[in-house]
Design a protein around this motif. Structure first.
Motif, mmCIF file in Angstrom:
data_model
loop_
_atom_site.group_PDB
_atom_site.id
_atom_site.type_symbol
_atom_site.label_atom_id
_atom_site.label_comp_id
_atom_site.label_asym_id
_atom_site.label_seq_id
_atom_site.Cartn_x
_atom_site.Cartn_y
_atom_site.Cartn_z
ATOM 1 N N ILE A 98 0.864 -1.178 0.000
ATOM 2 C CA ILE A 98 0.000 0.000 0.000
ATOM 3 C C ILE A 98 0.906 1.235 0.000
ATOM 4 N N PRO A 99 1.350 1.679 -1.172
ATOM 5 C CA PRO A 99 2.280 2.811 -1.206
ATOM 6 C C PRO A 99 1.763 4.040 -0.458
ATOM 7 N N TYR A 100 0.472 4.350 -0.650
ATOM 8 C CA TYR A 100 -0.163 5.429 0.124
ATOM 9 C C TYR A 100 -1.288 4.824 0.933
ATOM 10 N N PHE A 101 -1.185 4.935 2.261
ATOM 11 C CA PHE A 101 -2.162 4.340 3.164
ATOM 12 C C PHE A 101 -3.217 5.388 3.501
ATOM 13 N N GLY A 102 -4.403 5.262 2.879
ATOM 14 C CA GLY A 102 -5.486 6.200 3.133
ATOM 15 C C GLY A 102 -6.051 6.053 4.534
ATOM 16 N N TYR A 103 -6.747 7.061 4.998
ATOM 17 C CA TYR A 103 -7.336 7.142 6.330
ATOM 18 C C TYR A 103 -6.287 7.270 7.437
ATOM 19 N N ALA A 104 -5.005 7.427 7.064
ATOM 20 C CA ALA A 104 -3.945 7.487 8.083
ATOM 21 C C ALA A 104 -4.017 8.758 8.914
ATOM 22 N N ARG A 105 -4.648 9.802 8.387
ATOM 23 C CA ARG A 105 -4.747 11.045 9.159
ATOM 24 C C ARG A 105 -5.781 10.945 10.278
ATOM 25 N N GLN A 106 -6.616 9.912 10.237
ATOM 26 C CA GLN A 106 -7.584 9.694 11.317
ATOM 27 C C GLN A 106 -7.041 8.625 12.261
ATOM 28 N N ASP A 107 -5.924 8.951 12.896
ATOM 29 C CA ASP A 107 -5.189 7.980 13.709
ATOM 30 C C ASP A 107 -5.457 8.143 15.209
ATOM 31 N N ARG A 108 -6.264 9.124 15.600
ATOM 32 C CA ARG A 108 -6.569 9.348 17.010
ATOM 33 C C ARG A 108 -7.871 10.142 17.104
ATOM 34 N N ARG A 109 -8.430 10.197 18.301
ATOM 35 C CA ARG A 109 -9.645 10.986 18.513
ATOM 36 C C ARG A 109 -9.238 12.414 18.854
ATOM 37 N N THR A 110 -9.539 13.341 17.967
ATOM 38 C CA THR A 110 -9.184 14.733 18.196
ATOM 39 C C THR A 110 -10.247 15.475 18.989
ATOM 40 N N LYS A 111 -11.451 14.922 19.047
ATOM 41 C CA LYS A 111 -12.532 15.501 19.841
ATOM 42 C C LYS A 111 -13.525 14.389 20.163
ATOM 43 N N ALA A 112 -14.508 14.709 20.970
ATOM 44 C CA ALA A 112 -15.475 13.694 21.402
ATOM 45 C C ALA A 112 -16.298 13.171 20.223
ATOM 46 N N ARG A 113 -16.666 11.886 20.326
ATOM 47 C CA ARG A 113 -17.572 11.228 19.370
ATOM 48 C C ARG A 113 -17.032 11.259 17.937
ATOM 49 N N THR A 114 -15.760 10.992 17.793
ATOM 50 C CA THR A 114 -15.147 10.847 16.468
ATOM 51 C C THR A 114 -14.481 9.470 16.375
ATOM 52 N N PRO A 115 -14.347 8.934 15.174
ATOM 53 C CA PRO A 115 -13.778 7.581 15.024
ATOM 54 C C PRO A 115 -12.257 7.606 14.953
ATOM 55 N N ILE A 116 -11.669 6.439 15.119
ATOM 56 C CA ILE A 116 -10.251 6.236 14.799
ATOM 57 C C ILE A 116 -10.247 5.351 13.553
ATOM 58 N N SER A 117 -10.425 5.989 12.420
ATOM 59 C CA SER A 117 -10.665 5.252 11.173
ATOM 60 C C SER A 117 -9.465 4.430 10.738
ATOM 61 N N ALA A 118 -8.258 4.896 11.054
ATOM 62 C CA ALA A 118 -7.056 4.147 10.676
ATOM 63 C C ALA A 118 -7.055 2.768 11.331
ATOM 64 N N LYS A 119 -7.523 2.690 12.575
ATOM 65 C CA LYS A 119 -7.604 1.401 13.271
ATOM 66 C C LYS A 119 -8.662 0.505 12.638
ATOM 67 N N LEU A 120 -9.791 1.097 12.257
ATOM 68 C CA LEU A 120 -10.840 0.327 11.591
ATOM 69 C C LEU A 120 -10.330 -0.261 10.280
ATOM 70 N N VAL A 121 -9.620 0.539 9.500
ATOM 71 C CA VAL A 121 -9.063 0.053 8.232
ATOM 72 C C VAL A 121 -8.064 -1.073 8.485
ATOM 73 N N ALA A 122 -7.249 -0.923 9.527
ATOM 74 C CA ALA A 122 -6.295 -1.984 9.877
ATOM 75 C C ALA A 122 -7.028 -3.291 10.193
ATOM 76 N N ASN A 123 -8.141 -3.194 10.918
ATOM 77 C CA ASN A 123 -8.924 -4.386 11.235
ATOM 78 C C ASN A 123 -9.505 -5.020 9.978
ATOM 79 N N LEU A 124 -9.985 -4.190 9.038
ATOM 80 C CA LEU A 124 -10.539 -4.711 7.787
ATOM 81 C C LEU A 124 -9.467 -5.443 6.979
ATOM 82 N N ILE A 125 -8.285 -4.857 6.918
ATOM 83 C CA ILE A 125 -7.186 -5.463 6.153
ATOM 84 C C ILE A 125 -6.803 -6.814 6.747
ATOM 85 N N ALA A 126 -6.660 -6.854 8.070
ATOM 86 C CA ALA A 126 -6.298 -8.124 8.720
ATOM 87 C C ALA A 126 -7.420 -9.145 8.570
ATOM 88 N N GLY A 127 -8.662 -8.695 8.707
ATOM 89 C CA GLY A 127 -9.801 -9.614 8.601
ATOM 90 C C GLY A 127 -9.973 -10.204 7.221
#
Length: 338
Positions: A98-127
């Motif tokens: 994956i030369p460019y890993f999308g969703y990498a900028r969503q790597d932490r919760r910057t405010k309340a009620r927001t996702p950590i999308s990079a972790k979700l993508v990692a789970n999808l890839i492994a799954g």
């Protein structure tokens, strides 16, 4: 199980020119023809992704080359469905390149009620059944920890260092600039490689996406400034930083960016900016506008990715590619005096 023998490559539609270049580079190293696995990755009328592999891949060491760039969701689904097709076809091992890993900028919760999308993508890839990931310049290093499988994160800075030595003769006149405090580590690493000084542009935001003020920390007067960053999206901050450096007395301003997202007004902004040149890699397939821009130049990543794939297939070190002595011969065709 053919792991350790010649790997097989498969590509989605995100960046086929890069996949083909990687195959050519590997053919050169192995002395035998390496092509992309014959397959079709298409869309049904309702835009569902359909994959069919026309070759036998049973027991093969498979590498899927697919950036998750714009359109990120489509390219991510292609990667997951190609993986499922190979896994159900009894491939021995599946590595996602994956030369460019999308969703990498969503790597932490910057405010309340927001996702950590990079972790979700990692789970999808492994799954999906991927057993290893090879990428370049993750936006945040901790994303490697989101995976419970090996992640090899290549760096563009050794390639950039080769390019800078080739194109700039007076390295003692160069100052490497980080466009924000968070990128200081990346800028320092490049500065150490080429023996240059370091400066920082401190920016303060009034609202998300809006920069209220910028200040230069470090000496840039009468210096050739090179801004280093991992992602350039709309290029607003980059162009403002370049203008600030020129106003602060820099003789020239150049930028080296790992991933040229360059969306919206980015190309027009760069063309009209104080940047003498913007150097990006081909981890994201450049648009016609990017390729035609007079002050944008593209550095190839096929040599480093091709060598990394060979090293993974043979079970040898990938981190050796971080060293100039190892990487120089890989890029000898592009930088013969490196």
């Amino acid at each position: 199980m053919n792991v350790g023998f010649q790997p097989k490559l498969m590509s989605g539609n995100a960046n086929r020119p890069l996949a083909q270049s990687i195959a050519k580079r590997m053919s050169f190293h192995l002395g035998t023809q390496v092509g992309l696995v014959n397959a079709r990755v298409e869309r049904f009328n309702d835009q569902e992704v359909f994959v069919e592999v026309y070759e036998n891949v049973r027991g093969e060491d498979m590498f899927i080359i697919q950036s998750t760039s714009n359109p990120a969701n489509d390219n991510l689904m292609e990667l997951l469905i190609m993986t499922d097709a190979l896994r159900r076809s009894s491939a021995a091992r599946i590595t996602a390149v994956i030369p460019y890993f999308g969703y990498a900028r969503q790597d932490r919760r910057t405010k309340a009620r927001t996702p950590i999308s990079a972790k979700l993508v990692a789970n999808l890839i492994a799954g999906a059944g991927i057993e290893r990931v090879l990428t370049m310049d993750l936006h945040a290093a901790q994303i490697q920890g989101f995976f419970d499988l090996p992640v090899d994160n290549l760096y563009a800075s050794p390639v950039f260092a080769l390019d800078i030595r080739h194109n700039f003769k007076k390295l003692d006149k160069i100052t490497v600039v980080s466009p924000d405090v968070g990128g200081v580590g990346r800028a320092r690493e490049l500065a150490e490689r080429i023996g240059a000084d370091l400066a920082i542009v401190d920016k303060r935001r009034s609202a998300p996406g809006e920069v209220a003020s910028m200040t230069v920390i470090g000496e840039v007067k009468d210096r050739v400034c090179i801004i280093i960053d991992d992602i350039c999206d709309t290029a607003g901050t980059l162009c403002k930083a370049a203008g600030l450096l020129k106003d602060s007395g820099a003789t020239e301003v150049h930028a080296y960016i790992s991933h040229g997202v360059l969306s919206g007004p980015a190309v027009e902004r760069v063309t009209k900016s104080a940047l003498k040149s913007l150097v990006i890699t081909d981890t994201i397939e450049p648009t016609e506008a990017v390729a035609a821009a007079p002050n944008i130049r593209i550095v190839p990543t096929a040599p480093i990715f091709g060598q990394a794939i060979l090293n993974i297939a043979k079970g040898t070190s990938v981190s050796s590619l971080f060293d100039d002595e190892t990487l120089g011969p890989v890029y000898e065709r592009f930088y013969p005096n490196a």
